[in-house]
Design an enzyme around this catalytic site. Structure first.
Site, short mmCIF file in Angstrom:
data_model
loop_
_atom_site.label_atom_id
_atom_site.label_comp_id
_atom_site.label_asym_id
_atom_site.label_seq_id
_atom_site.Cartn_x
_atom_site.Cartn_y
_atom_site.Cartn_z
N SER A 10 -1.45 -0.40 -18.96
CA SER A 10 -2.60 -0.31 -18.05
C SER A 10 -2.61 1.05 -17.35
CB SER A 10 -2.54 -1.42 -17.00
OG SER A 10 -3.10 -2.60 -17.50
N LYS A 58 -2.37 -2.51 -7.93
CA LYS A 58 -2.64 -2.89 -9.32
C LYS A 58 -2.13 -4.29 -9.58
CE LYS A 58 -3.62 -1.41 -13.59
NZ LYS A 58 -4.46 -2.61 -13.69
N LYS A 78 7.70 -4.67 -9.96
CA LYS A 78 7.54 -4.33 -11.38
C LYS A 78 7.14 -2.87 -11.55
CE LYS A 78 5.51 -7.70 -13.33
NZ LYS A 78 4.55 -8.70 -13.84
N LYS A 89 -2.65 -8.78 -6.82
CA LYS A 89 -2.98 -9.84 -7.77
C LYS A 89 -4.23 -10.54 -7.29
CE LYS A 89 -1.11 -11.41 -11.57
NZ LYS A 89 -0.29 -10.66 -12.52
N ASP A 125 8.49 2.73 -13.04
CA ASP A 125 7.93 4.01 -12.59
C ASP A 125 6.44 4.14 -12.87
OD1 ASP A 125 10.22 5.08 -11.42
OD2 ASP A 125 11.00 5.74 -13.36
N HIS A 156 0.82 -1.21 0.00
CA HIS A 156 0.00 0.00 0.00
C HIS A 156 0.86 1.26 0.00
CE1 HIS A 156 -3.33 -2.60 2.02
NE2 HIS A 156 -3.41 -2.64 0.71
N HIS A 157 2.16 1.13 -0.29
CA HIS A 157 3.01 2.33 -0.22
C HIS A 157 2.60 3.34 -1.28
CE1 HIS A 157 5.08 0.49 -3.62
NE2 HIS A 157 5.78 1.59 -3.78
N ARG A 158 1.97 2.86 -2.35
CA ARG A 158 1.35 3.75 -3.34
C ARG A 158 -0.01 3.19 -3.68
NH1 ARG A 158 5.63 6.46 -7.54
NH2 ARG A 158 7.01 7.24 -5.91
P1 NAD Z 1 -2.98 -16.69 -21.53
O1 NAD Z 1 -3.99 -17.45 -20.76
O2 NAD Z 1 -3.43 -15.72 -22.56
O3 NAD Z 1 -1.95 -17.68 -22.26
C1 NAD Z 1 -1.19 -18.67 -21.63
C2 NAD Z 1 -0.94 -19.79 -22.64
O4 NAD Z 1 -0.02 -20.73 -22.08
C3 NAD Z 1 -2.21 -20.56 -22.99
O5 NAD Z 1 -2.37 -20.60 -24.40
C4 NAD Z 1 -1.97 -21.95 -22.38
O6 NAD Z 1 -2.60 -22.99 -23.13
C5 NAD Z 1 -0.46 -22.05 -22.46
N1 NAD Z 1 0.11 -23.04 -21.57
C6 NAD Z 1 -0.34 -23.47 -20.36
N2 NAD Z 1 0.49 -24.41 -19.85
C7 NAD Z 1 1.49 -24.57 -20.74
C8 NAD Z 1 2.64 -25.40 -20.79
N3 NAD Z 1 2.94 -26.23 -19.79
N4 NAD Z 1 3.45 -25.33 -21.88
C9 NAD Z 1 3.16 -24.48 -22.89
N5 NAD Z 1 2.08 -23.67 -22.89
C10 NAD Z 1 1.25 -23.71 -21.84
O7 NAD Z 1 -2.08 -15.98 -20.41
P2 NAD Z 1 -1.15 -14.72 -20.60
O8 NAD Z 1 -1.92 -13.52 -20.24
O9 NAD Z 1 -0.45 -14.79 -21.91
O10 NAD Z 1 -0.11 -14.96 -19.41
C11 NAD Z 1 1.04 -15.78 -19.55
C12 NAD Z 1 2.06 -15.41 -18.50
O11 NAD Z 1 2.40 -14.02 -18.63
C13 NAD Z 1 1.60 -15.58 -17.05
O12 NAD Z 1 2.70 -15.94 -16.25
C14 NAD Z 1 1.15 -14.17 -16.67
O13 NAD Z 1 1.18 -13.96 -15.27
C15 NAD Z 1 2.19 -13.36 -17.39
N6 NAD Z 1 1.80 -11.97 -17.64
C16 NAD Z 1 0.69 -11.65 -18.34
C17 NAD Z 1 0.38 -10.32 -18.59
C18 NAD Z 1 -0.81 -9.90 -19.42
O14 NAD Z 1 -0.91 -8.69 -19.73
N7 NAD Z 1 -1.68 -10.79 -19.84
C19 NAD Z 1 1.21 -9.30 -18.08
C20 NAD Z 1 2.36 -9.65 -17.38
C21 NAD Z 1 2.65 -10.99 -17.17
#
Ligand code: NAD
Length: 469
Positions: free
Chosen positions: A360, A68, A92, A104, A97, A62-64
């Site tokens: 975002s 998100k 992150k 989460k 910044d 909660h520092h900011r």
């Molecule tokens: P998503 O659900 O759109 O896609 C994930 C994909 O990974 C799916 O197609 C799924 O079938 C596949 N998958 C699952 N298990 C697998 C495996 N063992 N081997 C290969 N593929 C596999 O999710 P996303 O939004 O792309 O998120 C993916 C990662 O990125 C997560 O760790 C998430 O926390 C991170 N992330 C997402 C965002 C965002 O804006 N969506 C931002 C930052 C970080």
């Protein structure tokens, strides 16, 4: 596999950097701990029957404010995972910044097992649960998409929030990653993947660092493997391909494919859509054990699916020279040490996948300012540039063709400004982390350097608040 949980892994990495910063123990503990962990169970009627749904929202810092962080739908979601992901969000945001604390959310469901109506009811109920506890709102806590969620879920959340808070003038800023037609922003959908591309491109652009890895400078011609062809993986792969890299391997949960001569990302995507599987793509070798894709030859490995996929058991088999952590936590703390000893460069998640939260933030700003980026200045800049070109043509007697004029005079659209802000953020942040690594002998890799940068920024906030005089 790893004996260390995801949250323990994050804490281990934090501690390595914390000791280097020299901040008092109490301050470091305050930065490290999750400020609030909310575990809920609520009923939803699915196909006429009540079902108990288990979910979490963790506000790490909660520092900011607002806090998100995305919302994940997966049958493996648990408290440790959501705490780890919320912690990473704090670090992150500090690195790039973005003036938010980390959070989460997670709902323990396999979204593939529910119809759209049921998913809508679960999502709306989750949003209502958060809202009634003051854990949702543009100044409180602002979710976004993550694994298993996307624009559709965000539009249900904003609609639920607005129904519960009628007349809220800034209410559309209660969640980001919304469809553009529902107060979203152009460029959010592909932002994380584009940020991954900008970050890896920046790292590859430093000739000295590439030479140390035995690689030439630049991204062109580098062989890339991407694990996960979802939102982050698909767009990362696509931007790498457009940027001149060669995608040699792609993994999905049903299996993986490899072709040393290259794969066409959209063609693979369409093949999977039409056949229901990534396997049997023409010209590629099938790997039935999907994790084997991580161990295939390449220059750059992009895990873009889930956490803990590179662990003590397989880290020594990695052949890539660079690992770009597009997913959150794909490398365990133990594997990180092994990769470090092998001389592999790991570009850490808390920097590399920050493109999503960066855009975002732009979406939230747009929602609070109630005006599309570029609306006020686009025509003005276009008209000024046109006058400048006309004056130069008059002075030089030379005429530009219509295409050249268009390229020079065009004022920025929202997408141009979003991408330029994202590129600027990823470039600056990379060099801040690299500078920390180069100037601080106690840092031995980019992850530790990134943690040091993040901890110092958060510490300075707490110190400025006077809580730790
Ligand atoms: P998503 O659900 O759109 O896609 C994930 C994909 O990974 C799916 O197609 C799924 O079938 C596949 N998958 C699952 N298990 C697998 C495996 N063992 N081997 C290969 N593929 C596999 O999710 P996303 O939004 O792309 O998120 C993916 C990662 O990125 C997560 O760790 C998430 O926390 C991170 N992330 C997402 C965002 C965002 O804006 N969506 C931002 C930052 C970080």
């Amino acid at each position: 596999m790893s004996n260390t949980s995801f949250f323990e892994s994050v804490e281990k990495n934090f501690e390595k950097a914390a000791q280097i910063t020299g901040h008092p123990r109490g301050l470091l503990d305050q930065i490290r701990v999750c400020n609030s962990v909310y575990h809920m169970k609520f009923p939803v009627k699915i196909d006429g029957e009540f079902q108990v749904i288990e979910a979490w929202r963790v506000q790490h810092s909660h520092h900011r404010l607002p806090t998100k962080g995305g919302i994940r739908y997966d049958s493996m979601v648990n408290e440790d995972e959501v705490m780890a992901l919320a912690s990473l969000m704090t670090y992150k945001c500090a690195i790039v910044d973005v003036p938010f604390g980390g959070a989460k959310g997670g709902i323990k469901i396999n979204p593939k097992q529910f119809g759209v109506d049921s998913l809508e009811r679960i999502t709306r109920r989750y949003a209502a649960e958060l809202s009634k506890r003051n854990m949702l709102g543009p100044g409180l806590d602002v979710p976004a998409p993550d694994y298993g969620t996307g624009e559709r879920e965000m539009s249900w959340i904003v609609d639920t929030y607005m129904a519960l808070n009628p007349g809220s003038v800034d209410g559309y800023g209660c969640v980001t990653g919304k469809p553009v037609t529902q107060h979203g922003i152009n460029g959010r959908r592909e932002a994380t993947g584009l940020g991954v591309f900008y970050g890896v491109r920046e790292a590859c652009g430093v000739a000295e660092d590439m030479a140390a890895l035995g690689l030439s400078a630049g991204l062109a011609g580098k062989k890339v493997i991407v694990q996960g062809l979802g939102n982050v993986g698909y767009y990362s792969a696509k931007f790498f391909q457009d940027g001149g890299a060669i995608i040699v391997g792609i993994g999905e949960y049903e299996g993986a494919i490899y072709n040393a001569n290259g794969l066409d990302v959209d063609d693979v995507f369409n093949h999977r859509k039409s056949t229901g599987s990534i396997l049997n793509y023409p010209g590629a070798t099938n790997l039935n054990v999907t994790a084997e894709i991580l161990e295939q030859p390449c220059d750059i490995l992009i895990p873009a699916a889930l956490e803990n996929v590179i662990h003590e058991g397989n880290a020594r088999n990695i052949k890539a020279k660079i690992i770009g952590e597009a997913a959150n936590g794909p490398v365990t703390a133990e594997a990180d040490e092994i990769l470090n000893a092998m001389g592999i460069m790991v570009i850490p998640d808390m920097y590399l996948n920050a493109g999503g939260v960066t855009v975002s933030y732009f979406e939230w700003l747009k929602n609070l300012s109630h005006v599309r980026f570029g609306r006020l200045n686009k025509r003005f800049e276009q008209n000024s540039n046109t006058r400048l070109v006309e004056t130069l043509e008059e002075l030089t007697g030379k005429k530009l063709n219509a295409d050249e004029i268009q390229r020079i005079v065009k004022g920025p659209d929202e997408i141009d400004l979003v991408r330029s802000g994202l590129e600027e953020t990823m470039i600056n942040s990379y060099h801040t982390i690299r500078q920390q690594l180069k100037s601080n002998p106690a840092c031995n890799n980019l992850r530790t350097a990134a943690f040091v940068v993040a901890i110092n920024k958060i510490a300075s906030d707490y110190l400025a608040m006077g809580i730790f005089p």
